[in-house]
Write a protein that holds these residues in place. Structure first.
Motif, PDB file in Angstrom:
ATOM      1  N   ASN A 160     -52.079  27.441   9.054  1.00 52.71           N
ATOM      2  CA  ASN A 160     -51.014  26.289   8.927  1.00 52.71           C
ATOM      3  C   ASN A 160     -51.955  25.307   7.909  1.00 52.71           C
ATOM      4  O   ASN A 160     -50.993  24.950   7.040  1.00 52.71           O
ATOM      5  N   ALA A 161     -53.228  24.640   7.890  1.00 53.48           N
ATOM      6  CA  ALA A 161     -53.753  23.969   6.747  1.00 53.48           C
ATOM      7  C   ALA A 161     -53.545  25.025   5.310  1.00 53.48           C
ATOM      8  O   ALA A 161     -54.812  24.093   4.614  1.00 53.48           O
ATOM      9  N   VAL A 162     -53.859  26.061   5.189  1.00 49.17           N
ATOM     10  CA  VAL A 162     -54.138  27.136   4.153  1.00 49.17           C
ATOM     11  C   VAL A 162     -53.082  26.638   3.137  1.00 49.17           C
ATOM     12  O   VAL A 162     -53.996  26.015   1.919  1.00 49.17           O
ATOM     13  N   PHE A 163     -52.136  26.436   3.293  1.00 45.24           N
ATOM     14  CA  PHE A 163     -51.576  26.296   1.789  1.00 45.24           C
ATOM     15  C   PHE A 163     -51.638  25.004   1.206  1.00 45.24           C
ATOM     16  O   PHE A 163     -51.694  24.604   0.556  1.00 45.24           O
ATOM     17  N   PRO A 164     -51.590  23.325   2.148  1.00 43.47           N
ATOM     18  CA  PRO A 164     -51.998  22.426   1.789  1.00 43.47           C
ATOM     19  C   PRO A 164     -53.160  22.153   0.989  1.00 43.47           C
ATOM     20  O   PRO A 164     -53.221  21.543  -0.095  1.00 43.47           O
ATOM     21  N   ILE A 206     -44.894  27.595   6.106  1.00 43.67           N
ATOM     22  CA  ILE A 206     -45.653  28.590   6.047  1.00 43.67           C
ATOM     23  C   ILE A 206     -47.122  28.668   6.359  1.00 43.67           C
ATOM     24  O   ILE A 206     -48.410  28.720   5.420  1.00 43.67           O
ATOM     25  N   PRO A 207     -47.357  29.450   7.315  1.00 46.09           N
ATOM     26  CA  PRO A 207     -49.065  29.673   7.691  1.00 46.09           C
ATOM     27  C   PRO A 207     -49.341  30.751   6.842  1.00 46.09           C
ATOM     28  O   PRO A 207     -48.868  32.160   6.691  1.00 46.09           O
ATOM     29  N   LEU A 208     -50.877  31.194   6.374  1.00 43.29           N
ATOM     30  CA  LEU A 208     -51.292  31.851   5.916  1.00 43.29           C
ATOM     31  C   LEU A 208     -52.620  32.233   5.924  1.00 43.29           C
ATOM     32  O   LEU A 208     -53.880  31.595   6.598  1.00 43.29           O
ATOM     33  N   SER A 209     -53.502  33.278   6.389  1.00 41.75           N
ATOM     34  CA  SER A 209     -54.143  34.131   6.994  1.00 41.75           C
ATOM     35  C   SER A 209     -54.731  35.280   5.771  1.00 41.75           C
ATOM     36  O   SER A 209     -54.065  36.284   5.667  1.00 41.75           O
ATOM     37  N   LEU A 210     -55.714  35.861   6.052  1.00 44.76           N
ATOM     38  CA  LEU A 210     -56.297  36.305   5.752  1.00 44.76           C
ATOM     39  C   LEU A 210     -56.177  37.961   6.683  1.00 44.76           C
ATOM     40  O   LEU A 210     -56.500  37.967   8.324  1.00 44.76           O
ATOM     41  N   PRO A 211     -56.415  38.922   6.282  1.00 47.98           N
ATOM     42  CA  PRO A 211     -56.499  40.244   7.236  1.00 47.98           C
ATOM     43  C   PRO A 211     -58.049  40.184   8.005  1.00 47.98           C
ATOM     44  O   PRO A 211     -58.896  39.798   7.687  1.00 47.98           O
ATOM     45  N   GLU A 212     -57.521  40.866   9.522  1.00 44.29           N
ATOM     46  CA  GLU A 212     -58.403  40.479  10.545  1.00 44.29           C
ATOM     47  C   GLU A 212     -59.854  40.916   9.861  1.00 44.29           C
ATOM     48  O   GLU A 212     -61.028  40.711   9.962  1.00 44.29           O
ATOM     49  N   PHE A 215     -62.828  44.757   3.272  1.00 44.71           N
ATOM     50  CA  PHE A 215     -63.770  45.217   2.265  1.00 44.71           C
ATOM     51  C   PHE A 215     -64.803  44.897   4.033  1.00 44.71           C
ATOM     52  O   PHE A 215     -66.311  45.402   3.457  1.00 44.71           O
ATOM     53  N   GLY A 216     -64.830  45.187   4.834  1.00 39.36           N
ATOM     54  CA  GLY A 216     -65.628  46.005   5.581  1.00 39.36           C
ATOM     55  C   GLY A 216     -66.412  44.057   6.866  1.00 39.36           C
ATOM     56  O   GLY A 216     -67.058  44.294   7.720  1.00 39.36           O
ATOM     57  N   LEU A 217     -65.776  43.023   6.215  1.00 42.83           N
ATOM     58  CA  LEU A 217     -66.298  41.872   6.818  1.00 42.83           C
ATOM     59  C   LEU A 217     -64.271  41.334   7.221  1.00 42.83           C
ATOM     60  O   LEU A 217     -64.229  41.872   7.208  1.00 42.83           O
ATOM     61  N   SER A 218     -64.902  40.428   8.424  1.00 43.39           N
ATOM     62  CA  SER A 218     -63.827  39.575   8.428  1.00 43.39           C
ATOM     63  C   SER A 218     -63.038  38.949   9.186  1.00 43.39           C
ATOM     64  O   SER A 218     -63.560  38.293   7.218  1.00 43.39           O
ATOM     65  N   ASP A 219     -61.941  37.892   8.680  1.00 40.45           N
ATOM     66  CA  ASP A 219     -61.135  37.306   7.821  1.00 40.45           C
ATOM     67  C   ASP A 219     -62.383  35.775   7.990  1.00 40.45           C
ATOM     68  O   ASP A 219     -62.102  35.084   6.928  1.00 40.45           O
ATOM     69  N   LYS A 220     -63.005  35.338   8.810  1.00 40.62           N
ATOM     70  CA  LYS A 220     -63.729  34.373   8.664  1.00 40.62           C
ATOM     71  C   LYS A 220     -65.174  33.871   7.367  1.00 40.62           C
ATOM     72  O   LYS A 220     -65.035  33.713   6.504  1.00 40.62           O
TER      73      LYS A 220
END
Length: 562
Positions: A160-164, A206-212, A215-220
């Motif tokens: 939830n913090a990504v958009f703001p 509007i929670p926004l997140s990357l795929p887990e 490109f062979g890397l984690s979302d973090k």
């Protein structure tokens, strides 16, 4: 005990420090002069050297130095008990941090806006400059790596913090254009804050997140890379375009957050459930002395503040007396954040009973940012009646934006140091801003991923080393300021006493961590820790030699030779 007692004693103490002690240091010791032409005017270039309204500059300085550290450090250190944490925050802010930050601004402004590392050559000597700049670069490297991981963790845990967080950047770019055209500051501030909090409300839906995995890397790991790409671009932009307006808006956002948190304390008056002195420590817990004084750095005293003060803030100082407002008041703002963090993680807002608190804080390092967000959100709900989810988003965004502004400034400061090395050693390719920025970002990514693996967790692995290194840098900054004062025949005791205390605590903590890293087989951190300890000793020896030489010349009547 009710938390309101802690709040009142802490705030009154800091207020008295601002009204009396800071004025004494500014007028009698540093002797800030309104007639002095600051580097912002003398070297004005419209990019880095820009005369800036002291309120706007305070916003930049405050949010750049605050980051997530005045939340992370106190939220961890409260494990030893809330009394020692509160005492170090309050007295550290009044007698250590405020003097350190104001002094670094003054010293840099008196040397054409040079960084503490570069100006140490003028004050102490050529060898000291090289040694000092190594420590500064390592601290910046650690800060950027740590906060890159902190933001990435927050984005994953709080989508939830990504958009703001990204909306704040767009708002800052627009406000920067209006400020450049001399639009009134107050309405722009109101509009910016309104849009920011509207985006916080929208972010709740509007929670926004990357795929887990991508490109062979984690979302973090992918968030870390994205954040450093952004930081590289931001560090190359003129300060008026993004850095100043973003930091100012974030500063105002922090004031709103502090109002919500402190107001909730007065409205709800929650009890403290954490122990005043924790006597039920886990078996492996290190001694409170010296570890308390490096665990809480930002919020009491921090060497990183000297880097920011002499790296970006001094280049924007409109009038020399503004150093008191920007430096000392900035330190009080950070101390206030550290104080309310202690309250948020020590009371019924986090744990309804002492037993529940001990379950959450089962060992040193438990709690931290998540405890602040949870405790702070419950505290706001109890005091103001705002929904917990919305309050959690507000605090998560606050943490992300602070850490982000620190990254912006940190990468820019790394670029300055690399370019200064280019000037010192006549390496033209290192003077190039783009190359210096890429090198800085590359080093940060190498540390984040190299020390912790493909998930980028290396940033948090180095956190304990950052604490001791950061405080050693604070003592070295106070040492340079002290040498300046001695050469000017002014009392240096107000900087020498804090310098000696911080140096002893940080050096002991560094030795403790050196042994821990060696026994754990983490030889990268062993090397980094050893380098910092050796360099700090060499700088102290150099400074001692200069002071002795100066006093000898003074007694023989030849001070002009120095």
């Amino acid at each position: 005990m009710q938390s309101i007692t802690i709040v009142l004693l802490g705030i009154v103490g800091m207020l008295l420090g601002w009204l009396f002690y800071s004025r004494f240091i500014a007028t009698r010791i540093f002797q800030l002069d309104n007639r002095f032409v600051t580097p912002a005017h003398e070297l004005r270039d419209g990019k880095d050297f820009v005369p800036t309204n002291k309120v706007v500059l305070w916003g930049h300085h405050f949010t750049s130095v605050a980051g997530a550290a005045p939340i992370v450090g106190p939220a961890i250190a409260v494990y030893w008990g809330w009394v020692p944490a509160v005492l170090w925050v309050v007295f550290g802010t009044i007698f250590f941090a405020g003097v350190h930050d104001m002094g670094a601004l003054w010293a840099s402004a008196r040397h054409k806006g040079k960084s503490m590392g570069a100006l140490s050559e003028n004050v102490v000597g050529k060898r000291t400059r090289s040694l000092f700049m190594i420590v500064v670069f390592l601290v910046l490297l650690m800060v950027n790596a740590v906060f890159g991981v902190v933001i990435a963790n927050s984005f994953v845990a709080q989508p939830n913090a990504v958009f703001p967080a990204w909306t704040a950047i767009a708002v800052a770019l627009v406000i920067g254009q209006f400020l450049k055209r001399q639009f009134p500051l107050v309405p722009l501030c109101i509009i910016g804050i309104a849009i920011l909090y509207a985006s916080v409300y929208a972010g709740s839906y509007i929670p926004l997140s990357l795929p887990e995995s991508m490109f062979g890397l984690s979302d973090k790991a992918n968030w870390i890379i994205i954040l450093f790409v952004y930081a590289a671009i931001a560090s190359l932009l003129p300060v008026w375009m993004l850095l100043q307006p973003r930091d100012f808006i974030n500063g105002m956002q922090l004031l709103v957050g502090l109002l919500l948190l402190y107001g909730a304390v007065f409205l709800a008056m929650p009890d403290i459930t954490a122990p005043a002195f924790n006597t039920s420590l886990a078996e492996s817990t290190p001694s409170i002395i010296p570890l308390l004084f490096v665990t809480i750095a930002c919020g009491a005293v921090s060497g990183f503040h000297g880097i920011v003060a002499s790296g970006t803030s001094s280049k924007q100082l409109d009038k020399e007396p503004d150093a008191r407002f920007v430096g000392y008041l900035g330190a009080i703002g950070e101390g206030s954040l550290a104080l309310i963090t202690i309250v948020a993680v020590s009371g019924v807002a986090l744990a309804a009973s002492p037993q529940e608190w001990h379950e959450i804080y089962s060992h040193l390092g438990a709690g931290s940012v998540n405890a602040f967000i949870t405790g702070g959100a419950n505290l706001i709900q109890q005091g103001w009646g705002l929904p917990v989810d919305f309050s959690s988003t507000i605090l998560a965004v606050m943490v992300v934006l602070f850490a982000g502004t620190t990254m912006d400034s940190g990468v820019r400061l790394q670029r300055y140091i690399i370019q200064e090395w280019g000037d010192i050693y006549q390496l033209d390719f290192m003077k190039n801003g783009s190359f210096a920025t890429l090198l800085a970002v590359g080093c940060c990514l190498l540390l984040a991923f190299g020390a912790g693996g493909s998930d980028g967790s290396g940033g948090m692995i180095i956190w304990p080393l950052f604490g001791s290194t950061n405080q050693i840098l604070a003592s070295l900054t106070l040492l340079v300021i002290s040498v300046m004062l001695i050469k000017l025949h002014r009392p240096a005791i107000y900087t020498l006493v804090p310098m000696m205390f911080v140096l002893v605590m940080a050096f002991l903590a560094g030795l403790i961590k050196l042994k821990e890293y060696y026994l754990a087989g983490n030889y990268l951190l062993v090397v980094l820790d050893a380098v910092v300890l050796i360099v700090s000793v060499l700088v102290m020896l150099e400074a001692g030699a200069v002071i002795s030489k100066f006093r000898l010349a003074k007694t023989s009547g030849h001070t002009s030779q120095l």
